[in-house]
Design an enzyme around this catalytic site. Structure first.
Site, PDB file in Angstrom:
ATOM      1  N   PHE A  14       0.839  -1.428   0.014  1.00 42.58           N
ATOM      2  CA  PHE A  14      -0.032   0.115   0.080  1.00 42.58           C
ATOM      3  C   PHE A  14       0.684   1.339   0.053  1.00 42.58           C
ATOM      4  CE2 PHE A  14      -2.034   2.778   3.635  1.00 42.58           C
ATOM      5  CZ  PHE A  14      -2.602   3.463   2.863  1.00 42.58           C
ATOM      6  N   GLY A  39       1.340  -7.404  -0.216  1.00 43.59           N
ATOM      7  CA  GLY A  39       1.313  -6.585  -1.196  1.00 43.59           C
ATOM      8  C   GLY A  39       0.632  -7.225  -2.558  1.00 43.59           C
ATOM      9  N   THR A  93      10.741 -11.015   9.873  1.00 43.72           N
ATOM     10  CA  THR A  93      10.496  -9.815   8.905  1.00 43.72           C
ATOM     11  C   THR A  93      10.994  -8.751   9.529  1.00 43.72           C
ATOM     12  OG1 THR A  93       8.806 -10.798   7.495  1.00 43.72           O
ATOM     13  CG2 THR A  93       9.262  -8.638   7.291  1.00 43.72           C
ATOM     14  N   TYR A 146       4.390  -8.154  16.144  1.00 45.30           N
ATOM     15  CA  TYR A 146       4.697  -6.888  15.348  1.00 45.30           C
ATOM     16  C   TYR A 146       5.051  -5.615  16.333  1.00 45.30           C
ATOM     17  CZ  TYR A 146       3.215  -3.137  12.316  1.00 45.30           C
ATOM     18  OH  TYR A 146       3.152  -1.897  11.548  1.00 45.30           O
ATOM     19  N   TYR A 160      23.387  -0.145  14.687  1.00 40.87           N
ATOM     20  CA  TYR A 160      24.127   0.369  13.662  1.00 40.87           C
ATOM     21  C   TYR A 160      24.585   1.670  13.471  1.00 40.87           C
ATOM     22  CZ  TYR A 160      23.831  -4.237  11.477  1.00 40.87           C
ATOM     23  OH  TYR A 160      24.039  -5.508  11.085  1.00 40.87           O
ATOM     24  N   HIS A 182      -5.075  -2.869   1.282  1.00 41.37           N
ATOM     25  CA  HIS A 182      -5.651  -4.205   0.935  1.00 41.37           C
ATOM     26  C   HIS A 182      -7.096  -4.543   1.405  1.00 41.37           C
ATOM     27  CE1 HIS A 182      -5.780  -8.363   0.913  1.00 41.37           C
ATOM     28  NE2 HIS A 182      -4.459  -8.545   0.458  1.00 41.37           N
TER      29      HIS A 182
END
Ligand code: NAD
Ligand code: UDP
Length: 323
Positions: A14, A39, A93, A146, A160, A182
């Site tokens: 999206f 997606g 992920t 999540y 980092y 979606h």
């Protein structure tokens, strides 16, 4: 200001697909990486003929070797229905994806922007949420894959930056809506619009007094691009969203009015860990990016309703299929 080669992970989604479009419009080359978990190819079909656009089907939990100047890391299912379907993959992920993209950025000495989320604040105890707030997150609840995944990704970006002196940018995105959402993401805006267009009951979870602030997609993308262009020292985290706050009941009533629907409103149980209130404090973004969302809710909803009307006409099977 063109001429950069920019990697967008989650570019078939999206927000990612709109970001790819905007970057091409600005004259850049775009490498879009997506595994099409949530997606859709339809989001980027129209870009495939552009010689400056390249699509790679790839899962960011595996290393990626490409050459680019900047990275926008958006790959991650964003709606509870999608990210709860395979919670382990969601954590991977968020975490492995961040490690792989940060490793890539390190090798290339490229700037990298992380699409984090207001969910890092969990069910917030302070309102509106400022970036200094550390959040109130359940580490083992249904949203944790999540919320904690995204929090760990933020930690990795900070590590980092400190350890490798990488140019990182972290934005915390608040509820964003618009065309290309979606149809089965279970989000309140897409649910209500599809229900209204079909004259079905609008399902309010709880009593509808919980609040959200809804940011239109194009305002958000403008904020992402501005953040990437900030000087080296600006790393975030930075809230991006629309501070105008509405109750879910107000949203339902507005969508019924704008669609001219005969739908009624019905109540359903409130899901676990459903935040009562959410509104960004965007003063930091206003100051550092000279940015403020400009699309009023009604205008953004009209564009989104038009998108779903067309999708229902062109691909009713996709729109109406049950999960
Ligand atoms: P989306 O689901 O439409 O887009 C995510 C994209 O990432 C999809 O195209 C999906 O196929 C892809 N993807 C998922 N896992 C992947 C993997 N392992 N490898 C490669 N690609 C993968 O969601 P969106 O709303 O466009 O969200 C984009 C980003 O913005 C996400 O990181 C999300 O967490 C963040 N965000 C969005 C919102 C919002 O309101 N839309 C709010 C907060 C944060
Ligand atoms: N919601 C609702 N009806 C729906 C979908 C969602 O009342 O059909 C409510 C949900 O309980 C939450 C709010 O709308 O309070 C926003 O939900 P969404 O899933 O869109 O986003 P998030 O909770 O992540 O902000």
């Amino acid at each position: 200001m063109g001429n950069k080669r920019i990697l967008v992970t989650g570019g078939g989604g999206f927000l990612g697909s709109r970001l790819c479009e905007k970057l091409l419009e600005l004259g850049h080359e775009v490498i879009c990486v997506d595994n099409f978990y949530t997606g859709a190819k339809r989001n980027i079909y129209h870009l495939l003929d552009d010689p400056r656009f390249e699509l790679i089907r790839h899962d960011v939990t595996f290393p990626l070797y490409v050459e680019c100047d900047e990275i926008y890391n958006l790959a991650c299912p964003a709606s509870p229905i999608h990210y709860q379907r395979d919670p382990v993959q969601t954590v991977k992920t968020c975490v492995h994806g961040a490690i792989n993209m940060l490793g890539l950025a390190k090798r290339l000495n490229a700037r990298i922007l992380q699409a984090s989320t207001s969910e890092v604040y969990g069910d917030p105890r302070i309102h509106p949420q400022v970036e200094e707030y550390w959040g109130n997150v359940n580490p083992i609840g249904p949203r944790s894959c999540y919320d904690e995944g995204k929090r760990c990704a933020e930690t990795l970006f900070a590590c980092y930056r400190m350890q490798c002196k990488l140019q990182v940018k972290v934005v915390r995105i608040f509820n964003t809506y618009g065309p290309r959402m979606h149809p089965h993401d279970g989000r309140v805006v897409s649910n209500f619009i599809l229900q209204a267009l079909r004259n079905a009951d609008l399902t309010i979870y709880g009593d509808g007094s919980q609040t959200r602030s809804f940011c239109y997609r194009d305002d958000l993308i403008d904020g992402l691009i501005r953040m990437m262009a900030t000087p080296d020292g600006v790393t975030g985290p930075l809230n991006l969203g629309n501070p105008e706050e509405f109750t879910i009941l107000q949203l339902a009533e507005t969508i019924i009015e704008l669609t001219g629907s005969g739908s009624k409103i019905v109540r359903k149980p409130l899901p676990a860990d459903d935040p009562r209130q959410r509104r960004p404090d965007i003063s930091r973004a206003e100051r550092l990016l000279d940015w403020h969302p400009t699309t009023p809710l009604r205008q953004g909803l009209e564009a989104t309703i038009a998108y779903f009307r067309q999708l229902l006409r062109e691909d009713p099977g996709f729109c109406l299929q049950e999960e």
